[in-house]
Structure formats: C-alpha cells, structure tokens
Design a protein around this motif. Sequence first.
Motif, PDB file in Angstrom:
ATOM      1  N   SER A   1     -10.967 -11.152   0.741  1.00 24.70           N
ATOM      2  CA  SER A   1     -10.858 -11.999  -0.452  1.00 24.70           C
ATOM      3  C   SER A   1      -9.559 -11.719  -1.200  1.00 24.70           C
ATOM      4  O   SER A   1      -8.859 -12.643  -1.633  1.00 24.70           O
ATOM      5  CB  SER A   1     -12.063 -11.768  -1.377  1.00 24.70           C
ATOM      6  N   ASN A   2      -9.237 -10.437  -1.362  1.00 23.70           N
ATOM      7  CA  ASN A   2      -7.974 -10.082  -1.998  1.00 23.70           C
ATOM      8  C   ASN A   2      -6.788 -10.637  -1.219  1.00 23.70           C
ATOM      9  O   ASN A   2      -5.840 -11.182  -1.805  1.00 23.70           O
ATOM     10  CB  ASN A   2      -7.849  -8.559  -2.102  1.00 23.70           C
ATOM     11  N   ALA A   3      -6.826 -10.486   0.106  1.00 19.08           N
ATOM     12  CA  ALA A   3      -5.713 -10.949   0.940  1.00 19.08           C
ATOM     13  C   ALA A   3      -5.556 -12.465   0.880  1.00 19.08           C
ATOM     14  O   ALA A   3      -4.431 -12.979   0.763  1.00 19.08           O
ATOM     15  CB  ALA A   3      -5.925 -10.496   2.382  1.00 19.08           C
ATOM     16  N   ARG A   4      -6.665 -13.178   0.953  1.00 23.60           N
ATOM     17  CA  ARG A   4      -6.596 -14.640   0.872  1.00 23.60           C
ATOM     18  C   ARG A   4      -5.960 -15.079  -0.438  1.00 23.60           C
ATOM     19  O   ARG A   4      -5.099 -15.972  -0.475  1.00 23.60           O
ATOM     20  CB  ARG A   4      -7.997 -15.242   1.002  1.00 23.60           C
ATOM     21  N   ARG A   5      -6.415 -14.463  -1.516  1.00 27.87           N
ATOM     22  CA  ARG A   5      -5.880 -14.827  -2.830  1.00 27.87           C
ATOM     23  C   ARG A   5      -4.397 -14.492  -2.928  1.00 27.87           C
ATOM     24  O   ARG A   5      -3.601 -15.287  -3.450  1.00 27.87           O
ATOM     25  CB  ARG A   5      -6.678 -14.119  -3.924  1.00 27.87           C
ATOM     26  N   HIS A   6      -4.023 -13.324  -2.443  1.00 25.50           N
ATOM     27  CA  HIS A   6      -2.604 -12.943  -2.519  1.00 25.50           C
ATOM     28  C   HIS A   6      -1.718 -13.911  -1.755  1.00 25.50           C
ATOM     29  O   HIS A   6      -0.704 -14.392  -2.287  1.00 25.50           O
ATOM     30  CB  HIS A   6      -2.407 -11.529  -1.980  1.00 25.50           C
ATOM     31  N   PHE A   7      -2.067 -14.198  -0.516  1.00 20.86           N
ATOM     32  CA  PHE A   7      -1.212 -15.061   0.304  1.00 20.86           C
ATOM     33  C   PHE A   7      -1.289 -16.534  -0.110  1.00 20.86           C
ATOM     34  O   PHE A   7      -0.466 -17.339   0.309  1.00 20.86           O
ATOM     35  CB  PHE A   7      -1.537 -14.875   1.783  1.00 20.86           C
ATOM     36  N   ALA A   8      -2.247 -16.864  -0.989  1.00 20.71           N
ATOM     37  CA  ALA A   8      -2.303 -18.207  -1.574  1.00 20.71           C
ATOM     38  C   ALA A   8      -1.600 -18.248  -2.923  1.00 20.71           C
ATOM     39  O   ALA A   8      -1.602 -19.280  -3.602  1.00 20.71           O
ATOM     40  CB  ALA A   8      -3.751 -18.636  -1.734  1.00 20.71           C
ATOM     41  N   GLY A   9      -1.004 -17.122  -3.321  1.00 27.08           N
ATOM     42  CA  GLY A   9      -0.289 -17.077  -4.597  1.00 27.08           C
ATOM     43  C   GLY A   9      -1.175 -16.906  -5.807  1.00 27.08           C
ATOM     44  O   GLY A   9      -0.752 -17.172  -6.939  1.00 27.08           O
ATOM     45  N   GLU A  10      -2.425 -16.430  -5.578  1.00 29.93           N
ATOM     46  CA  GLU A  10      -3.358 -16.238  -6.686  1.00 29.93           C
ATOM     47  C   GLU A  10      -3.493 -14.759  -7.041  1.00 29.93           C
ATOM     48  O   GLU A  10      -3.123 -13.884  -6.250  1.00 29.93           O
ATOM     49  CB  GLU A  10      -4.740 -16.801  -6.288  1.00 29.93           C
TER      50      GLU A  10
END
Length: 310
Positions: free
Chosen positions: A295-304
């Motif tokens: 979840s952290n990785a998805r958010r980071h790479f989506a700019g969130e």
Amino acid sequence: MKPSLLVLIPLNGTSRAKIEAAFDVVYAPDAAGRAAALDAHGETIRAVLTNGTTGLAAAEIDRMPQLELISALGAGYENLAVDHARSRDIVLVNGAGTNDHCVADHAFALLLAVVRDVPQLDQATRKGVWRDTLPMQPNVSGKRLGIVGLGNIGEKVARRGAGFEMEIGYHNRKPREGSQYRYFDSVEGLARWSDFLIVATPGGAGTRHLINAAVFEALGPQGFVVNVSRGSVLDTAALAQALTTGTIAGAALDVYESEPHPPEALLTLRNVVLTPHVGGRSPEAITASVDNFLSNARRHFAGEAVLTPI
C-alpha cells in the motif's frame, strides 16, 4: 514497466508472489547475495525492502542512484541510515501497527512462561517428576506491571495486563497524553515499583543498555523482566550477573545483543526463557506487514502520501 525492488530479507512464497506482482524483484536475503545484487542491479533499483535488524547502510544507499523508497517491513528501523536517506529525499516507511498484537501476545506468553516456570515444569513432567518436589511459582494476576515504552505495542501489553487485573505503570521520555496508567520519569523508579517489567521501547543509540544493572537492582529479587524490543536495549552481561546472584528472579527474552547467535552467558541459567526474535512473526502479522508495504509503495509511485512514514 514495474519498478525495480531490492529485497534484503527472507520472504515466504505467498509474500514473495504478492510483491513480485507489483515489482521487478531482486531477491538478496543474505550478505553474499546482497553484495552481488548491488553490483549487478544497483544502478536501476528504485525501492528497497528490509527490516530494522538487517537495515541499509549509507554506503549502500549511495550505490543506488535511482533509489526513492526504503521500507522496513516491521516497526523497527534502527539500522537504517535514516538521515542519509533523507538527505537524498528518499521516502522512508515502516510497518508500524502491523504486528503489534502479535508482539504483545508473545510478551505475555514469555511473562507467563518465566513466572510460572512453564519450560522447566514441562521438562520435569517428561521425566516423571511430580509437583510435590517442585517449587511453587507466584501468580501473574493482580501484580504490578511496568512497561518500558508505552507506544502501540506497549499499549496493547497494558490492555492484556488489565485483563489479568494488574496495576499498570509505564516509562516514556515524557508522559503519554490521556493515558490512564501511572507514569514514572525514570526506568529505575518504574522497576522499583514493579513486580514485572516488560520492555517494548524502540532500539537505537538512545536506548542502548537502558535496562542495566541499576534497573535490575531496583526490580529486586522477586522481579522478572521480559524484553520484546531490541537486544541492544538490555545489557546482557548485567542480566547474567543479576540472574546468577539472585538480584532478580528471572528473565524472558525474544531479542538479544548477539542475534542471530544465542546469548551464551544465559544458556545454562535455569531462570531464563529464550525465543529467537519471533515476537512479531505470525501468518497474520506477516500478511499485514506485506500488505502495508505494498500500500505504501503503490501510493508513493502514484505520487501520493505514504501511510506509515518514518
């Protein structure tokens, strides 16, 4: 194209498959593989998954020019070069909250085991020894429980203590706002008040040998100590001396300074229970930790914004 992830810790098959669905994984869970992975893939790595014990050094960070995310799978991050990573604007996350219940469960399992002498009673029973020849052990219920580190894990330990009708006290660097439990401004003061001391404070230079000879002296000959934090927090040599001389009654450790090697000074002592740093490990905890990382990785790479930043 999936981002490249360097994994520095062992993963089970299910966890690895989940992560490989989202990343181009370079799997290097041992020292030799780690060095080879940095040689072969350092230029393209964008994220690293590690833990507090394995860590990630500043020199290793500098071998990954595209690195933008570092995650500790669990809550601890004492061996991560945090300041150096921040100087490069690398996002740092951990698994805060994902294994709290598991660690708190294990802390109480250790407390019950050492106070009630469960390992020794098990061995005696297997040898045909009956209870009349064995010493009686004290209750756990109704006693005073001191918690060193009233964070998320410490709070859950306190709730379990309340279920045993225990009086709860704690030590933090400063009182926890809104806490119903008794605050002590020193570890020695808490130990002097306590029957049992459970250590759940973060590791690192600031807490090294926080639990030392003076604390054992304050805890006293009827006192027991449990450590589920980090091995560096407790002075092993001082503990061995305290246990040998009867300064305290017993100890139970899930973590120790010599990890992954067992603490030699404690192995022959009867009044010690040892487990191999498994307090935060359960199928439920590992699943939650991996899902939190993803979840952290998805958010980071989506700019969130990430969910559990360090």
